[in-house]
Design a protein around this motif. Structure first.
Motif, PDB file in Angstrom:
ATOM      1  N   LEU A  30       0.831  -1.207   0.000  1.00 10.33           N
ATOM      2  CA  LEU A  30       0.000   0.000   0.000  1.00 10.33           C
ATOM      3  C   LEU A  30       0.869   1.262   0.000  1.00 10.33           C
ATOM      4  N   ARG A  31       2.039   1.160   0.661  1.00 16.06           N
ATOM      5  CA  ARG A  31       2.955   2.315   0.663  1.00 16.06           C
ATOM      6  C   ARG A  31       3.461   2.557  -0.760  1.00 16.06           C
ATOM      7  N   VAL A  32       3.802   1.462  -1.446  1.00 13.70           N
ATOM      8  CA  VAL A  32       4.278   1.591  -2.837  1.00 13.70           C
ATOM      9  C   VAL A  32       3.165   2.193  -3.697  1.00 13.70           C
ATOM     10  N   GLN A  33       1.955   1.701  -3.485  1.00 18.25           N
ATOM     11  CA  GLN A  33       0.820   2.224  -4.262  1.00 18.25           C
ATOM     12  C   GLN A  33       0.643   3.719  -3.995  1.00 18.25           C
ATOM     13  N   ARG A  34       0.820   4.107  -2.713  1.00 20.69           N
ATOM     14  CA  ARG A  34       0.678   5.527  -2.378  1.00 20.69           C
ATOM     15  C   ARG A  34       1.744   6.362  -3.087  1.00 20.69           C
ATOM     16  N   TRP A  35       2.998   5.848  -3.124  1.00 21.52           N
ATOM     17  CA  TRP A  35       4.058   6.585  -3.828  1.00 21.52           C
ATOM     18  C   TRP A  35       3.683   6.783  -5.300  1.00 21.52           C
ATOM     19  N   ARG A  36       3.160   5.704  -5.864  1.00 20.38           N
ATOM     20  CA  ARG A  36       2.781   5.794  -7.286  1.00 20.38           C
ATOM     21  C   ARG A  36       1.657   6.819  -7.471  1.00 20.38           C
ATOM     22  N   ASP A  37       0.676   6.756  -6.569  1.00 19.33           N
ATOM     23  CA  ASP A  37      -0.428   7.725  -6.653  1.00 19.33           C
ATOM     24  C   ASP A  37       0.090   9.153  -6.475  1.00 19.33           C
ATOM     25  N   GLN A  38       1.005   9.310  -5.527  1.00 18.54           N
ATOM     26  CA  GLN A  38       1.562  10.646  -5.271  1.00 18.54           C
ATOM     27  C   GLN A  38       2.243  11.182  -6.525  1.00 18.54           C
ATOM     28  N   ARG A  39       3.041  10.306  -7.153  1.00 20.87           N
ATOM     29  CA  ARG A  39       3.760  10.721  -8.374  1.00 20.87           C
ATOM     30  C   ARG A  39       2.775  11.158  -9.445  1.00 20.87           C
ATOM     31  N   LYS A  40       1.724  10.342  -9.571  1.00 18.40           N
ATOM     32  CA  LYS A  40       0.718  10.629 -10.601  1.00 18.40           C
ATOM     33  C   LYS A  40       0.026  11.956 -10.294  1.00 18.40           C
ATOM     34  N   LEU A  41      -0.365  12.132  -9.043  1.00 20.08           N
ATOM     35  CA  LEU A  41      -1.091  13.345  -8.659  1.00 20.08           C
ATOM     36  C   LEU A  41      -0.210  14.589  -8.794  1.00 20.08           C
ATOM     37  N   ALA A  42       1.084  14.424  -8.450  1.00 21.82           N
ATOM     38  CA  ALA A  42       1.999  15.573  -8.534  1.00 21.82           C
ATOM     39  C   ALA A  42       2.166  16.014  -9.986  1.00 21.82           C
ATOM     40  N   GLY A  43       2.014  15.067 -10.902  1.00 24.05           N
ATOM     41  CA  GLY A  43       2.209  15.404 -12.318  1.00 24.05           C
ATOM     42  C   GLY A  43       0.949  15.949 -12.978  1.00 24.05           C
ATOM     43  N   LEU A  44      -0.171  15.967 -12.254  1.00 22.64           N
ATOM     44  CA  LEU A  44      -1.421  16.408 -12.882  1.00 22.64           C
ATOM     45  C   LEU A  44      -1.449  17.927 -13.036  1.00 22.64           C
ATOM     46  N   ARG A  45      -1.869  18.358 -14.195  1.00 22.70           N
ATOM     47  CA  ARG A  45      -2.055  19.790 -14.455  1.00 22.70           C
ATOM     48  C   ARG A  45      -3.525  20.007 -14.806  1.00 22.70           C
ATOM     49  N   PRO A  46      -4.051  21.217 -14.601  1.00 27.97           N
ATOM     50  CA  PRO A  46      -5.448  21.449 -14.976  1.00 27.97           C
ATOM     51  C   PRO A  46      -5.670  21.079 -16.441  1.00 27.97           C
ATOM     52  N   ARG A  47      -6.721  20.297 -16.673  1.00 29.55           N
ATOM     53  CA  ARG A  47      -6.991  19.861 -18.046  1.00 29.55           C
ATOM     54  C   ARG A  47      -8.007  20.775 -18.701  1.00 29.55           C
ATOM     55  N   GLU A  48      -7.765  21.024 -19.977  1.00 29.59           N
ATOM     56  CA  GLU A  48      -8.656  21.908 -20.752  1.00 29.59           C
ATOM     57  C   GLU A  48     -10.108  21.412 -20.704  1.00 29.59           C
ATOM     58  N   ASP A  49     -10.247  20.078 -20.806  1.00 29.93           N
ATOM     59  CA  ASP A  49     -11.590  19.524 -20.949  1.00 29.93           C
ATOM     60  C   ASP A  49     -12.260  19.239 -19.598  1.00 29.93           C
ATOM     61  N   SER A  50     -11.634  19.656 -18.498  1.00 28.90           N
ATOM     62  CA  SER A  50     -12.243  19.383 -17.200  1.00 28.90           C
ATOM     63  C   SER A  50     -12.671  20.680 -16.525  1.00 28.90           C
ATOM     64  N   VAL A  51     -13.832  20.638 -15.881  1.00 34.62           N
ATOM     65  CA  VAL A  51     -14.328  21.818 -15.175  1.00 34.62           C
ATOM     66  C   VAL A  51     -13.718  21.910 -13.779  1.00 34.62           C
TER      67      VAL A  51
END
Lengths: 452, 263
Positions: A30-51
């Motif tokens: 679960l810790r590994v999964q959290r690291w992966r989620d963190q990486r993914k979330l940190a890389g997210l930028r506001p998307r044009e098609d999302s409100v």
């Protein structure tokens, strides 16, 4: 109806299983999964098609905490004593005795979000439970009978703790559980409050709390320590204070989170209040919200209207509502429901643990008069600078829905803001009509537009 | 003299009837269409729109605002708005004041409180039960073999009234059958049925709060017994716009003219 039968899906784990599958492997994965989620979330930028703006990064930690909680539950029987408790139960007492706690209501909500509730409700209905019973109750009874749960497996309770401060349904529901599992049921009866609690009412609940200790000790097989109790109460107090601060951050414009975020992030305060990790989690969340506020980032990209949500969420529609409302510039910034786990924090006093717990568990919004709820809503309209109120008339939750027609009228007439009664059910999608609800929501938004 | 220019068209694709209204620069009605809703609303609206455009000589693009349950299916719509706002807009334009508007449609009914500026302040809808809607009358009409436009007149033709205890359209049918079997006069049953429908509407009116004057729109406004019994129950005179059934489409068209100095 349900008989006491051996239930093949409730298994006893060995200490080795618990250590290996939960402590060693499970936590690490679960810790590994959290690291992966963190990486993914940190890389997210506001998307044009999302409100919506990208979700809060701390959600990765919450996911880890909640998954860890349910994973531990899977292997808890035979290793830790397990208690099933209502959402408004004085869980701190059991925490102090090291019980592992399962909150059937939270579990039912999890089933709702994962859209498994309807089939579980049907399992209960096929066993004879009426469709008029609360859909949380039906979902959990369905899960209990069938062994089906998105959480993998729930541990069998050694003890049940039921507090009537949220409704009377829990009383009958927990009696069913007690008959089914053949384990002791502790009932804490909380008199309904028309005003602030009288001294004799606090004393009445306090005595019940004191009396439950010996039963809980017996099941736990250990002695109760008031010192540990005070520590747990202190953690609970801090977590509730932080949760209240988290919610109050949405007074800012634009609000850094939505009430829908609140519904998801309330998992730890419901399931794990009293644990130090819960305090850590909300500190982390608060930091992130403050960062959003400093940078002027809102939960939705264009916040035109700010709205209050009353009653439980419609769990199976959370994502859809969040996007649909966000797309119309509506941010549901506050809810009376999430507030219930924070607003009582000033009453918690670790130096008087029994008395203050009695006071706290007497005062939840659902154990108080409809007039009290109305004044809370009116205060929130002012404090959160709201343009409208959505009152979810929840077919399942009668105590929460009672009085909403009058509350709505008062909000419209006295505060001059649009208020919508939206008929649905928190967990049973069969009581929700998409077209009619959309029609009402659109008309509600048009009324806010007309006022702007 | 040249034809007045069409500035906007409103489409009300309701559950029972489909209505279109075209308006000119000053918000005046230049043309309209009304027919029973067909299963393929999208095609039906397209056809009616084509007819209206050619009748009024509209060549270029014109704002088209859609309302009604089928509003999302109107592919030519430039905007979609709920019936609440559209009926409010249409009736306010026609009658010129705020108050309490009751719209009884084919499959739902609404009570809308209008502010003095004509904007909706509050509303209540009944759409979970057909007994408060036009569907109740249609069902009764078919069951009793009385044409729909005669229902109101026949109900008012007697002073006798048979109370209909059931408030559900489907269960009301079995009640009607047993009353007929007992030899109760048809008119007395009809009066009782209208009373049951009006009872539901008036309960909603009181729920929203009756701010006079009381106005009525939607197809059921044509039924004189509904009007009379609402007046009797509320003690308020019911005001009707010129074309109650077209008010949704008219309001939609007026909203289409916004920004073009009309309405």
């Amino acid at each position: 109806m349900t008989e006491t039968t051996p239930l093949s899906h409730y298994v006893r784990s060995s200490r080795l299983d618990y250590q290996l599958r939960y402590e060693l492997l499970g936590k690490a994965l679960l810790r590994v999964q959290r690291w992966r989620d963190q990486r993914k979330l940190a890389g997210l930028r506001p998307r044009e098609d999302s409100v919506l703006n990208p979700p809060l990064r701390c959600v990765a930690y919450m996911k880890e905490m909640m998954s860890r909680h349910y994973l531990e539950g899977r292997y808890a029987n035979g290793v830790r004593k397990v208690a099933w408790v209502t959402s408004g139960a004085p869980a701190e007492l059991l925490k102090a005795l090291d019980f592992f706690l399962i909150y059937p209501e939270n579990h039912a909500a999890l089933c709702g979000v994962r859209r498994k509730a309807e089939s579980l409700c049907e399992e209960a209905e096929h066993d004879g439970y009426s469709r008029d019973i609360c859909s949380y109750g039906r979902t959990d009874i369905g899960a209990m009978l069938s062994g089906k749960t998105p959480a993998g497996r729930l541990p069998r309770p050694d003890l049940l703790l039921c507090c009537t401060n949220i409704c009377q349904t829990v009383l009958y529901w927990y009696r069913v559980l007690a008959a089914h599992f053949g384990c002791p049921l502790i009932l804490i009866d909380t008199p309904f409050l028309y005003h602030e609690a009288e001294a004799h009412q606090v004393a009445y609940v306090q005595r019940q709390l004191e009396e439950m200790v010996s039963v809980a000790e017996q099941v736990a097989g250990r002695s109760f320590s008031e010192r540990s109790f005070m520590q747990v109460v202190d953690h609970s107090r801090r977590a509730s204070e932080l949760w209240l601060e988290v919610l109050n951050r949405s007074r800012h414009r634009p609000a850094p989170m939505t009430a829908f975020d609140g519904f998801i992030h309330m998992g730890p305060i419901v399931d794990m209040r009293g644990d130090p990790e819960t305090t850590d989690y909300y500190e982390r969340m608060l930091d992130e919200l403050d960062e959003r506020i400093r940078n002027g980032v809102g939960a939705i990209k264009e916040e035109r209207y700010r709205v209050l949500w009353d009653n439980l969420p419609i769990w199976y529609k959370i994502g859809d509502f969040s996007k649909w409302l966000g797309g119309h510039g509506v941010n549901v910034v506050a809810s009376t429901y999430t507030y219930a786990w924070g607003e009582l924090s000033p009453m918690i006093d670790p130096s008087k643990p029994f008395e203050s717990m009695a006071r706290v568990y007497l005062h939840p919004i659902l154990n108080r008069s409809t007039g009290h709820k109305l004044s809370s809503m009116q205060r929130m309209v002012d404090e959160f600078h709201l343009d409208g109120v959505i009152l979810h008339s929840d077919r399942s939750c009668k105590p929460y829905s009672l009085g909403q027609i009058d509350q709505r009228d008062h909000l419209v007439q006295e505060m001059g803001i649009p208020a919508l009664l939206l008929e649905a059910d928190h967990n049973d999608p069969r009581a929700y009509a998409e077209e009619q609800s959309t029609q009402r929501l659109e008309a509600f938004i048009e009324m806010m537009e007309a006022r702007a | 003299m040249s034809k007045p220019e069409v500035v906007a068209i409103g489409t009300d694709a309701g559950s029972t009837t489909c209505k279109l209204v075209a308006v000119g620069q000053g918000g005046e009605v230049l043309g309209s269409r009304l027919e029973a809703t067909q299963p393929h609303i999208e095609l039906q609206v397209g056809e009616l729109l084509g007819q209206l455009r050619s009748e009024l000589g509209v060549d270029g693009p014109v704002p088209c605002v859609a309302t009604g349950y089928g509003r999302k299916l109107v592919k030519d719509a430039t905007r979609s708005v709920t019936e609440i706002t559209c009926h409010a807009r249409g009736v306010f334009r026609d009658l010129g004041h705020g108050g309490t508007l009751v719209d009884i449609g084919g499959q739902d009914s609404k009570v809308i409180r209008l502010g003095n500026n004509g904007k909706p302040v509050d509303f209540m809808m009944n759409d979970k039960c057909a007994a408060g809607t036009g569907r109740f009358l249609e069902y009764t009409s078919a069951r009793l073999g009385v044409p729909i436009d005669e229902l109101g007149r026949r109900a008012l033709s007697t002073d006798r009234e048979e109370p209909i205890t059931s408030t559900c359209t489907v269960f009301a049918e079995s009640e009607i059958i047993s009353l007929l079997a007992r030899g109760v006069a048809l008119e007395a049953i009809l009066r009782g049925l209208h009373r049951a429908l009006v009872g539901r509407i008036v309960a909603m009116v009181h729920n929203v709060g009756l701010t006079p004057p009381l106005m009525l729109s939607g197809g059921v406004a044509h039924n004189e017994a509904v009007r009379a019994l609402i007046e009797e129950a509320t003690g308020e005179r019911v005001l009707l716009p010129r074309e109650p059934q077209l008010m949704g489409a008219y309001g939609a068209a007026l909203l289409g003219t916004e920004g073009k100095s009309a309405a």
